[in-house]
Design a protein around this motif. Structure first.
Motif, PDB file in Angstrom:
ATOM      1  N   VAL A 198      40.379  -2.025 -27.049  1.00 26.91           N
ATOM      2  CA  VAL A 198      40.446  -3.426 -27.456  1.00 26.91           C
ATOM      3  C   VAL A 198      39.049  -3.929 -27.823  1.00 26.91           C
ATOM      4  N   LEU A 199      38.056  -3.558 -27.026  1.00 27.75           N
ATOM      5  CA  LEU A 199      36.695  -3.992 -27.324  1.00 27.75           C
ATOM      6  C   LEU A 199      36.185  -3.386 -28.627  1.00 27.75           C
ATOM      7  N   THR A 200      36.532  -2.140 -28.873  1.00 30.67           N
ATOM      8  CA  THR A 200      36.096  -1.465 -30.096  1.00 30.67           C
ATOM      9  C   THR A 200      36.686  -2.118 -31.334  1.00 30.67           C
ATOM     10  N   THR A 201      37.944  -2.533 -31.237  1.00 31.33           N
ATOM     11  CA  THR A 201      38.604  -3.162 -32.380  1.00 31.33           C
ATOM     12  C   THR A 201      38.304  -4.652 -32.479  1.00 31.33           C
ATOM     13  N   ARG A 202      37.590  -5.157 -31.485  1.00 32.50           N
ATOM     14  CA  ARG A 202      37.202  -6.575 -31.426  1.00 32.50           C
ATOM     15  C   ARG A 202      38.412  -7.514 -31.466  1.00 32.50           C
ATOM     16  N   CYS A 203      39.483  -7.077 -30.828  1.00 32.28           N
ATOM     17  CA  CYS A 203      40.708  -7.883 -30.756  1.00 32.28           C
ATOM     18  C   CYS A 203      40.824  -8.528 -29.380  1.00 32.28           C
ATOM     19  N   TYR A 204      39.848  -9.342 -29.054  1.00 32.30           N
ATOM     20  CA  TYR A 204      39.840  -9.994 -27.757  1.00 32.30           C
ATOM     21  C   TYR A 204      39.382 -11.433 -27.918  1.00 32.30           C
ATOM     22  N   GLN A 205      39.624 -12.212 -26.853  1.00 35.41           N
ATOM     23  CA  GLN A 205      39.222 -13.612 -26.842  1.00 35.41           C
ATOM     24  C   GLN A 205      38.115 -13.798 -25.806  1.00 35.41           C
ATOM     25  N   SER A 206      37.457 -14.929 -25.848  1.00 38.54           N
ATOM     26  CA  SER A 206      36.364 -15.172 -24.903  1.00 38.54           C
ATOM     27  C   SER A 206      36.857 -15.132 -23.454  1.00 38.54           C
ATOM     28  N   ASN A 207      38.098 -15.546 -23.212  1.00 37.70           N
ATOM     29  CA  ASN A 207      38.665 -15.483 -21.855  1.00 37.70           C
ATOM     30  C   ASN A 207      38.766 -14.041 -21.364  1.00 37.70           C
ATOM     31  N   ASP A 208      38.992 -13.113 -22.293  1.00 37.10           N
ATOM     32  CA  ASP A 208      39.045 -11.701 -21.921  1.00 37.10           C
ATOM     33  C   ASP A 208      37.689 -11.240 -21.405  1.00 37.10           C
ATOM     34  N   LEU A 209      36.625 -11.718 -22.021  1.00 37.40           N
ATOM     35  CA  LEU A 209      35.283 -11.330 -21.597  1.00 37.40           C
ATOM     36  C   LEU A 209      34.933 -11.924 -20.237  1.00 37.40           C
ATOM     37  N   VAL A 210      35.426 -13.105 -19.970  1.00 39.05           N
ATOM     38  CA  VAL A 210      35.225 -13.721 -18.648  1.00 39.05           C
ATOM     39  C   VAL A 210      35.931 -12.870 -17.589  1.00 39.05           C
ATOM     40  N   ALA A 211      37.154 -12.463 -17.865  1.00 35.08           N
ATOM     41  CA  ALA A 211      37.906 -11.616 -16.931  1.00 35.08           C
ATOM     42  C   ALA A 211      37.215 -10.273 -16.752  1.00 35.08           C
ATOM     43  N   LEU A 212      36.711  -9.726 -17.829  1.00 33.81           N
ATOM     44  CA  LEU A 212      36.013  -8.446 -17.778  1.00 33.81           C
ATOM     45  C   LEU A 212      34.730  -8.554 -16.956  1.00 33.81           C
ATOM     46  N   ALA A 213      34.030  -9.655 -17.070  1.00 35.25           N
ATOM     47  CA  ALA A 213      32.820  -9.879 -16.271  1.00 35.25           C
ATOM     48  C   ALA A 213      33.171  -9.931 -14.790  1.00 35.25           C
ATOM     49  N   ALA A 214      34.267 -10.596 -14.450  1.00 32.50           N
ATOM     50  CA  ALA A 214      34.708 -10.673 -13.058  1.00 32.50           C
ATOM     51  C   ALA A 214      35.072  -9.285 -12.533  1.00 32.50           C
ATOM     52  N   LEU A 215      35.750  -8.504 -13.364  1.00 31.69           N
ATOM     53  CA  LEU A 215      36.105  -7.139 -12.984  1.00 31.69           C
ATOM     54  C   LEU A 215      34.851  -6.305 -12.754  1.00 31.69           C
ATOM     55  N   ASN A 216      33.931  -6.391 -13.664  1.00 37.79           N
ATOM     56  CA  ASN A 216      32.682  -5.637 -13.548  1.00 37.79           C
ATOM     57  C   ASN A 216      31.942  -5.999 -12.259  1.00 37.79           C
ATOM     58  N   ASP A 217      31.890  -7.279 -11.935  1.00 40.43           N
ATOM     59  CA  ASP A 217      31.235  -7.726 -10.706  1.00 40.43           C
ATOM     60  C   ASP A 217      31.901  -7.123  -9.468  1.00 40.43           C
ATOM     61  N   GLU A 218      33.225  -7.096  -9.469  1.00 35.46           N
ATOM     62  CA  GLU A 218      33.954  -6.560  -8.312  1.00 35.46           C
ATOM     63  C   GLU A 218      33.800  -5.046  -8.205  1.00 35.46           C
ATOM     64  N   ILE A 219      33.684  -4.374  -9.331  1.00 36.13           N
ATOM     65  CA  ILE A 219      33.438  -2.927  -9.306  1.00 36.13           C
ATOM     66  C   ILE A 219      32.055  -2.660  -8.720  1.00 36.13           C
ATOM     67  N   ILE A 220      31.082  -3.438  -9.145  1.00 35.64           N
ATOM     68  CA  ILE A 220      29.718  -3.282  -8.625  1.00 35.64           C
ATOM     69  C   ILE A 220      29.686  -3.541  -7.115  1.00 35.64           C
ATOM     70  N   ARG A 221      30.434  -4.534  -6.658  1.00 36.19           N
ATOM     71  CA  ARG A 221      30.495  -4.865  -5.221  1.00 36.19           C
ATOM     72  C   ARG A 221      31.301  -3.845  -4.416  1.00 36.19           C
ATOM     73  N   GLY A 222      32.050  -3.003  -5.119  1.00 36.04           N
ATOM     74  CA  GLY A 222      32.867  -2.010  -4.431  1.00 36.04           C
ATOM     75  C   GLY A 222      34.229  -2.514  -4.011  1.00 36.04           C
ATOM     76  N   LYS A 223      34.598  -3.702  -4.464  1.00 42.26           N
ATOM     77  CA  LYS A 223      35.908  -4.270  -4.119  1.00 42.26           C
ATOM     78  C   LYS A 223      37.024  -3.629  -4.939  1.00 42.26           C
ATOM     79  N   ILE A 224      36.690  -3.185  -6.142  1.00 40.67           N
ATOM     80  CA  ILE A 224      37.644  -2.496  -7.007  1.00 40.67           C
ATOM     81  C   ILE A 224      37.064  -1.128  -7.328  1.00 40.67           C
ATOM     82  N   LYS A 225      37.880  -0.108  -7.162  1.00 40.85           N
ATOM     83  CA  LYS A 225      37.461   1.265  -7.417  1.00 40.85           C
ATOM     84  C   LYS A 225      37.872   1.686  -8.821  1.00 40.85           C
TER      85      LYS A 225
END
Length: 71
Positions: free
Chosen positions: A26-53
């Motif tokens: 989806v990111l490669t095709t640029r078929c996303y909205q700004s809300n998707d990037l906000v969700a992705l940032a939250a996911l990335n943060d939780e992965i870094i914290r170890g909350k999501i594997k």
């Protein structure tokens, strides 16, 4: 699409290889909205914290260029 994949990762506590691949597509095709990037940032943060594997091997680091450009 990205938000539903992120939601699934939050519910299960795991980001599957398949979901990660779809996110990259989806990111490669640029078929996303700004809300998707906000969700992705939250996911990335939780992965870094170890909350999501990640199922993907540790040497396959997440490279969400769109996310880096968004911040």
């Amino acid at each position: 699409m990205i938000r539903s994949l992120v939601k699934s990762a939050f519910q299960t506590g795991c980001l599957s290889v398949a979901s990660e691949g779809l996110i990259h597509q989806v990111l490669t095709t640029r078929c996303y909205q700004s809300n998707d990037l906000v969700a992705l940032a939250a996911l990335n943060d939780e992965i870094i914290r170890g909350k999501i594997k990640r199922e993907a091997p540790a040497h396959n680091l997440l490279k969400f260029d769109a996310l880096n450009n968004h911040r």
